[in-house]
Design a protein around this motif. Sequence first.
Motif, PDB file in Angstrom:
ATOM      1  N   SER A  25      13.651  11.924 -16.508  1.00  0.00           N
ATOM      2  CA  SER A  25      13.245  13.067 -15.678  1.00  0.00           C
ATOM      3  C   SER A  25      12.037  13.773 -16.282  1.00  0.00           C
ATOM      4  N   GLY A  26      11.933  13.803 -17.589  1.00  0.00           N
ATOM      5  CA  GLY A  26      10.751  14.368 -18.230  1.00  0.00           C
ATOM      6  C   GLY A  26       9.498  13.565 -17.908  1.00  0.00           C
ATOM      7  N   TYR A  27       9.648  12.257 -17.885  1.00  0.00           N
ATOM      8  CA  TYR A  27       8.516  11.394 -17.514  1.00  0.00           C
ATOM      9  C   TYR A  27       8.108  11.637 -16.062  1.00  0.00           C
ATOM     10  N   LEU A  28       9.073  11.751 -15.182  1.00  0.00           N
ATOM     11  CA  LEU A  28       8.757  11.971 -13.767  1.00  0.00           C
ATOM     12  C   LEU A  28       8.107  13.331 -13.524  1.00  0.00           C
ATOM     13  N   GLU A  29       8.332  14.274 -14.434  1.00  0.00           N
ATOM     14  CA  GLU A  29       7.700  15.595 -14.317  1.00  0.00           C
ATOM     15  C   GLU A  29       6.289  15.618 -14.889  1.00  0.00           C
ATOM     16  N   GLY A  30       5.827  14.501 -15.407  1.00  0.00           N
ATOM     17  CA  GLY A  30       4.453  14.442 -15.882  1.00  0.00           C
ATOM     18  C   GLY A  30       4.291  14.223 -17.364  1.00  0.00           C
ATOM     19  N   GLY A  31       5.366  14.100 -18.107  1.00  0.00           N
ATOM     20  CA  GLY A  31       5.287  13.838 -19.546  1.00  0.00           C
ATOM     21  C   GLY A  31       5.049  12.362 -19.792  1.00  0.00           C
TER      22      GLY A  31
END
Length: 132
Positions: A25-31
Amino acid sequence: MQTKQLRILSTLLFAFAIAQAGLGSGYLEGGRGLLIAHATNAFAVLVLTVLAVVLGFGHRRGGGPGWVFYLPLGLLIAVAVQVALGFAGARSIHVFWGVLYLCGVTAYCSYTYRELPSAKTGPVSADVPRAR
């Protein structure tokens, strides 16, 4: 002794699976940097699932209940599909399949903390007289 090992392993698997959801989910938020951590953790989850199958097989062979082997075996198939979906870039089904996998890991961890019959005593029979 195997029951304690199953509980420790299932708890580790649960913790890594929760971390996997957070990293994803952190990756999907732009991380963008979290994608590498997400992929690395995926292999840790895969290895822990393989270990759960191996321990479950030993416990089942020693007289334990069938779910101790078959549930992690199903989880292993699910995580293999999950890794393939992730590397294929199918994000929506990857997220959905990950939620289903996490539900399975939650059930597995929960079941290992319930009373497991030992290999020596076996399951409790219904025709054993009970104390009054």
